[in-house]
Each structure stands twice: as structure tokens, then as C-alpha cells.
Design a protein around this motif. Structure first.
Motif, mmCIF file in Angstrom:
data_model
loop_
_atom_site.group_PDB
_atom_site.id
_atom_site.type_symbol
_atom_site.label_atom_id
_atom_site.label_comp_id
_atom_site.label_asym_id
_atom_site.label_seq_id
_atom_site.Cartn_x
_atom_site.Cartn_y
_atom_site.Cartn_z
ATOM 1 N N CYS A 69 19.279 -19.322 -46.880
ATOM 2 C CA CYS A 69 19.828 -18.477 -47.930
ATOM 3 C C CYS A 69 18.803 -17.381 -48.254
ATOM 4 C CB CYS A 69 20.118 -19.321 -49.174
ATOM 5 S SG CYS A 69 20.730 -18.359 -50.574
ATOM 6 N N GLY A 94 29.059 -10.736 -56.112
ATOM 7 C CA GLY A 94 27.939 -9.906 -56.532
ATOM 8 C C GLY A 94 27.143 -9.395 -55.345
ATOM 9 N N ASP A 95 26.127 -8.638 -55.643
ATOM 10 C CA ASP A 95 25.284 -8.059 -54.597
ATOM 11 C C ASP A 95 24.128 -9.023 -54.300
ATOM 12 O OD1 ASP A 95 24.265 -6.276 -52.762
ATOM 13 O OD2 ASP A 95 23.117 -5.185 -54.259
ATOM 14 N N GLN A 96 24.454 -10.107 -53.622
ATOM 15 C CA GLN A 96 23.468 -11.147 -53.367
ATOM 16 C C GLN A 96 23.002 -11.177 -51.926
ATOM 17 O OE1 GLN A 96 25.861 -14.401 -54.742
ATOM 18 N NE2 GLN A 96 25.102 -14.222 -56.816
ATOM 19 N N GLY A 97 23.306 -10.144 -51.182
ATOM 20 C CA GLY A 97 22.816 -10.087 -49.820
ATOM 21 C C GLY A 97 23.781 -10.650 -48.798
ATOM 22 N N GLN A 98 23.219 -10.976 -47.651
ATOM 23 C CA GLN A 98 24.030 -11.383 -46.519
ATOM 24 C C GLN A 98 23.204 -12.289 -45.617
ATOM 25 O OE1 GLN A 98 25.855 -8.024 -44.711
ATOM 26 N NE2 GLN A 98 26.823 -9.189 -43.086
ATOM 27 N N TRP A 103 24.938 -19.939 -54.434
ATOM 28 C CA TRP A 103 25.423 -18.689 -53.859
ATOM 29 C C TRP A 103 26.431 -19.036 -52.771
ATOM 30 C CZ3 TRP A 103 21.222 -14.397 -53.055
ATOM 31 C CH2 TRP A 103 20.649 -14.079 -54.289
ATOM 32 N N HIS A 138 18.221 -15.955 -50.975
ATOM 33 C CA HIS A 138 17.735 -16.044 -52.354
ATOM 34 C C HIS A 138 16.408 -16.788 -52.440
ATOM 35 C CE1 HIS A 138 18.231 -17.922 -56.577
ATOM 36 N NE2 HIS A 138 17.620 -16.767 -56.694
ATOM 37 N N HIS A 193 21.208 -22.887 -55.364
ATOM 38 C CA HIS A 193 21.604 -22.069 -56.514
ATOM 39 C C HIS A 193 23.058 -21.602 -56.467
ATOM 40 C CE1 HIS A 193 17.165 -21.738 -56.423
ATOM 41 N NE2 HIS A 193 17.339 -21.951 -57.708
ATOM 42 N N ALA A 205 27.566 -12.353 -48.999
ATOM 43 C CA ALA A 205 27.577 -13.157 -50.224
ATOM 44 C C ALA A 205 28.763 -12.729 -51.077
ATOM 45 C CB ALA A 205 26.278 -12.979 -50.988
ATOM 46 N N CYS A 249 25.352 -22.421 -51.044
ATOM 47 C CA CYS A 249 23.945 -22.825 -50.955
ATOM 48 C C CYS A 249 23.701 -24.021 -51.873
ATOM 49 C CB CYS A 249 23.040 -21.659 -51.346
ATOM 50 S SG CYS A 249 21.286 -22.095 -51.321
#
Length: 110
Positions: free
Chosen positions: A44, A80-84, A68, A46, A66, A77, A63
Motif C-alpha cells: 500500500c 479520495g486522492d490516495q494514490g495508486q 484504503w 500509504h 488503514h 485508490a 489495505c
């Protein structure tokens, strides 16, 4: 594509995952409740949670650290803007899981 046989679909429980160790890091191979398979980086973005220990639901994984949620088709993700996470081409052939070895060597899994 250079397909590598990494095992039988029955080696992965429904809504579960297994790890494939590669020269570029560990790749998680997920099996959905509908016996679909997906491959993605195991980490992940994060806090480096092991996605192979996460909850597989539909075509997504959550995950374990947390919560995600990632789309296993795109690696994006959700919520929200939590990546990839990086995804890898994978397919089934007669119950055997095949991973695209060419893509694995061109990308970093972790």
C-alpha cells in the motif's frame, strides 16, 4: 507478452491472495469470489501495508492497516486522492494462473 505459469487458481482461496516473489519485489495475486484473478504490487502506498493480507471484495482490495481501498483493475485508490498501486497483466488458462513476465521486469513491484 511472455506468460509465466505461477500456479493453479485453486492454490488461492476465494477472496484471498498469494505472493509471487520477483526480482523487482513481491506481487500479490488476488482471487475474487467469482474466481477472477488480478495481480498488483503488494505494498500500500500509504504505510506499506501488505495488500495480500487485505480483504478482497468484488474487484477491490482493502489495505489491512488503514482501510484504503484499491480497484484491482486499475490500481487506483477509491474515495479520495490516495494514490495508486501498480497492476500487472494476469490471465487464466485451463485453471492455471499466467502472469506477464515481460511487464514484471519493466516495472517495480515495490
Amino acid at each position: 507478452m511472455n506468460w509465466i505459469d505461477i500456479g493453479h487458481i485453486d492454490d488461492i482461496p476465494l477472496r484471498g491472495a498469494r505472493l509471487v516473489k520477483t526480482p523487482v519485489g513481491c506481487i500479490a495475486v488476488f482471487r475474487t469470489a467469482d474466481a477472477e484473478v488480478f495481480a498488483a504490487s503488494d505494498m500500500c502506498p500509504h504505510k506499506a501495508g501488505p495488500l495480500s493480507d487485505g480483504i478482497v471484495h468484488g474487484q477491490k482490495v482493502t489495505c489491512p492497516l488503514h482501510n484504503w481501498v484499491f480497484d484491482l483493475n486499475t490500481g487506483q485508490a477509491l474515495g479520495g486522492d490516495q494514490g495508486q498501486i501498480t497492476t500487472y497483466p494476469v490471465r487464466l488458462d485451463g485453471g492455471r494462473i499466467l502472469l506477464d513476465g515481460t511487464t514484471v521486469v519493466r516495472r517495480s513491484a515495490a
